[in-house]
Design a protein around this motif. Structure first.
Motif, PDB file in Angstrom:
ATOM      1  N   UNK A  42       0.821  -1.435  -0.153  1.00  0.00           N
ATOM      2  CA  UNK A  42      -0.023  -0.197  -0.410  1.00  0.00           C
ATOM      3  C   UNK A  42       0.726   1.446  -0.248  1.00  0.00           C
ATOM      4  N   UNK A  43       1.907   1.132   0.037  1.00  0.00           N
ATOM      5  CA  UNK A  43       2.898   2.068  -0.054  1.00  0.00           C
ATOM      6  C   UNK A  43       3.037   3.198   1.387  1.00  0.00           C
ATOM      7  N   UNK A  44       2.529   2.731   2.477  1.00  0.00           N
ATOM      8  CA  UNK A  44       2.974   3.130   3.976  1.00  0.00           C
ATOM      9  C   UNK A  44       4.557   3.184   4.921  1.00  0.00           C
ATOM     10  N   UNK A  45       4.744   1.774   3.822  1.00  0.00           N
ATOM     11  CA  UNK A  45       6.272   1.452   4.202  1.00  0.00           C
ATOM     12  C   UNK A  45       7.073   1.458   3.473  1.00  0.00           C
ATOM     13  N   UNK A  46       8.401   1.568   4.088  1.00  0.00           N
ATOM     14  CA  UNK A  46       9.207   0.879   2.974  1.00  0.00           C
ATOM     15  C   UNK A  46       9.974  -0.196   3.045  1.00  0.00           C
ATOM     16  N   UNK A  47      10.354  -0.528   1.945  1.00  0.00           N
ATOM     17  CA  UNK A  47      10.632  -2.181   2.579  1.00  0.00           C
ATOM     18  C   UNK A  47      11.990  -2.406   1.652  1.00  0.00           C
ATOM     19  N   UNK A  48      12.744  -0.462   1.950  1.00  0.00           N
ATOM     20  CA  UNK A  48      14.352  -1.359   1.428  1.00  0.00           C
ATOM     21  C   UNK A  48      15.041  -2.424   1.938  1.00  0.00           C
ATOM     22  N   UNK A  49      14.395  -3.165   3.142  1.00  0.00           N
ATOM     23  CA  UNK A  49      15.587  -4.110   3.637  1.00  0.00           C
ATOM     24  C   UNK A  49      15.063  -5.215   2.951  1.00  0.00           C
ATOM     25  N   UNK A  50      14.018  -5.244   1.749  1.00  0.00           N
ATOM     26  CA  UNK A  50      12.794  -6.322   1.244  1.00  0.00           C
ATOM     27  C   UNK A  50      13.255  -6.445  -0.233  1.00  0.00           C
ATOM     28  N   UNK A  51      13.711  -5.468  -0.252  1.00  0.00           N
ATOM     29  CA  UNK A  51      13.541  -5.059  -1.974  1.00  0.00           C
ATOM     30  C   UNK A  51      14.327  -6.316  -2.910  1.00  0.00           C
ATOM     31  N   UNK A  52      15.547  -6.720  -2.801  1.00  0.00           N
ATOM     32  CA  UNK A  52      16.652  -7.755  -3.128  1.00  0.00           C
ATOM     33  C   UNK A  52      16.152  -8.733  -2.976  1.00  0.00           C
ATOM     34  N   UNK A  53      15.433  -9.391  -1.256  1.00  0.00           N
ATOM     35  CA  UNK A  53      14.781 -10.422  -1.736  1.00  0.00           C
ATOM     36  C   UNK A  53      13.616 -10.924  -2.183  1.00  0.00           C
TER      37      UNK A  53
ATOM     38  N   UNK B 246      13.020  -9.242  -5.004  1.00  0.00           N
ATOM     39  CA  UNK B 246      13.364  -9.841  -6.241  1.00  0.00           C
ATOM     40  C   UNK B 246      13.155 -11.178  -6.876  1.00  0.00           C
ATOM     41  N   UNK B 247      14.610 -11.556  -5.524  1.00  0.00           N
ATOM     42  CA  UNK B 247      14.942 -12.448  -5.806  1.00  0.00           C
ATOM     43  C   UNK B 247      13.726 -14.576  -6.241  1.00  0.00           C
ATOM     44  N   UNK B 248      13.190 -13.346  -4.793  1.00  0.00           N
ATOM     45  CA  UNK B 248      11.539 -14.200  -5.271  1.00  0.00           C
ATOM     46  C   UNK B 248      10.798 -14.662  -6.044  1.00  0.00           C
ATOM     47  N   UNK B 249      10.315 -13.446  -7.078  1.00  0.00           N
ATOM     48  CA  UNK B 249      10.096 -13.173  -8.229  1.00  0.00           C
ATOM     49  C   UNK B 249      11.013 -13.535  -9.109  1.00  0.00           C
ATOM     50  N   UNK B 250      11.670 -13.833  -9.387  1.00  0.00           N
ATOM     51  CA  UNK B 250      12.971 -14.859 -10.218  1.00  0.00           C
ATOM     52  C   UNK B 250      13.123 -15.896 -10.308  1.00  0.00           C
ATOM     53  N   UNK B 251      12.355 -15.964  -9.079  1.00  0.00           N
ATOM     54  CA  UNK B 251      12.310 -18.033  -8.263  1.00  0.00           C
ATOM     55  C   UNK B 251      10.947 -18.228  -9.423  1.00  0.00           C
ATOM     56  N   UNK B 252      10.010 -17.241  -8.837  1.00  0.00           N
ATOM     57  CA  UNK B 252       8.863 -17.567  -9.460  1.00  0.00           C
ATOM     58  C   UNK B 252       9.398 -17.727 -10.996  1.00  0.00           C
ATOM     59  N   UNK B 253       9.482 -16.385 -11.904  1.00  0.00           N
ATOM     60  CA  UNK B 253       9.403 -17.173 -13.324  1.00  0.00           C
ATOM     61  C   UNK B 253      10.314 -18.440 -13.927  1.00  0.00           C
ATOM     62  N   UNK B 254      11.344 -18.555 -12.966  1.00  0.00           N
ATOM     63  CA  UNK B 254      12.375 -19.270 -13.308  1.00  0.00           C
ATOM     64  C   UNK B 254      11.432 -21.189 -13.521  1.00  0.00           C
ATOM     65  N   UNK B 255      10.546 -21.212 -12.131  1.00  0.00           N
ATOM     66  CA  UNK B 255       9.575 -22.408 -12.181  1.00  0.00           C
ATOM     67  C   UNK B 255       8.746 -22.289 -12.902  1.00  0.00           C
ATOM     68  N   UNK B 256       8.380 -21.197 -13.479  1.00  0.00           N
ATOM     69  CA  UNK B 256       7.504 -21.155 -14.561  1.00  0.00           C
ATOM     70  C   UNK B 256       8.116 -21.565 -16.123  1.00  0.00           C
ATOM     71  N   UNK B 257       8.905 -21.985 -16.569  1.00  0.00           N
ATOM     72  CA  UNK B 257       9.476 -22.380 -17.590  1.00  0.00           C
ATOM     73  C   UNK B 257       9.813 -23.355 -17.580  1.00  0.00           C
ATOM     74  N   UNK B 258       9.834 -23.889 -15.704  1.00  0.00           N
ATOM     75  CA  UNK B 258       9.973 -26.017 -16.065  1.00  0.00           C
ATOM     76  C   UNK B 258       8.995 -26.417 -16.869  1.00  0.00           C
TER      77      UNK B 258
END
Length: 64
Positions: free
Chosen positions: A39-50, A52-64
């Motif tokens: 909702x944009x009410x908290x900044x997730x600076x510590x979570x952005x990298x994680x 992105x990693x999870x979203x990349x894993x989702x895409x990778x699993x989709x291709x399998x």
């Protein structure tokens, strides 16, 4: 976090039939914190990298 990044997360979750709750569990954060991030009410600076990693894993699993 930019609005574009939030949209990217929403699209990825919808595409893979995943929920914010699922993502919060993967990130080991509370559902409330995840909701605040989305909702944009908290900044997730510590979570952005994680997120992105999870979203990349989702895409990778989709291709399998």
């Amino acid at each position: 976090m930019s609005h574009d990044f939030i949209i990217k997360i929403r699209i990825a979750l919808a595409t893979h039939n995943k929920t914010q709750k699922w993502l919060a569990e993967k990130l080991e954060i509370s559902e409330a914190y995840m909701s605040d991030i989305m909702n944009g009410s908290r900044k997730p600076d510590a979570q952005v990298e994680n997120i992105n990693i999870i979203l990349k894993e989702l895409e990778k699993n989709k291709e399998m």
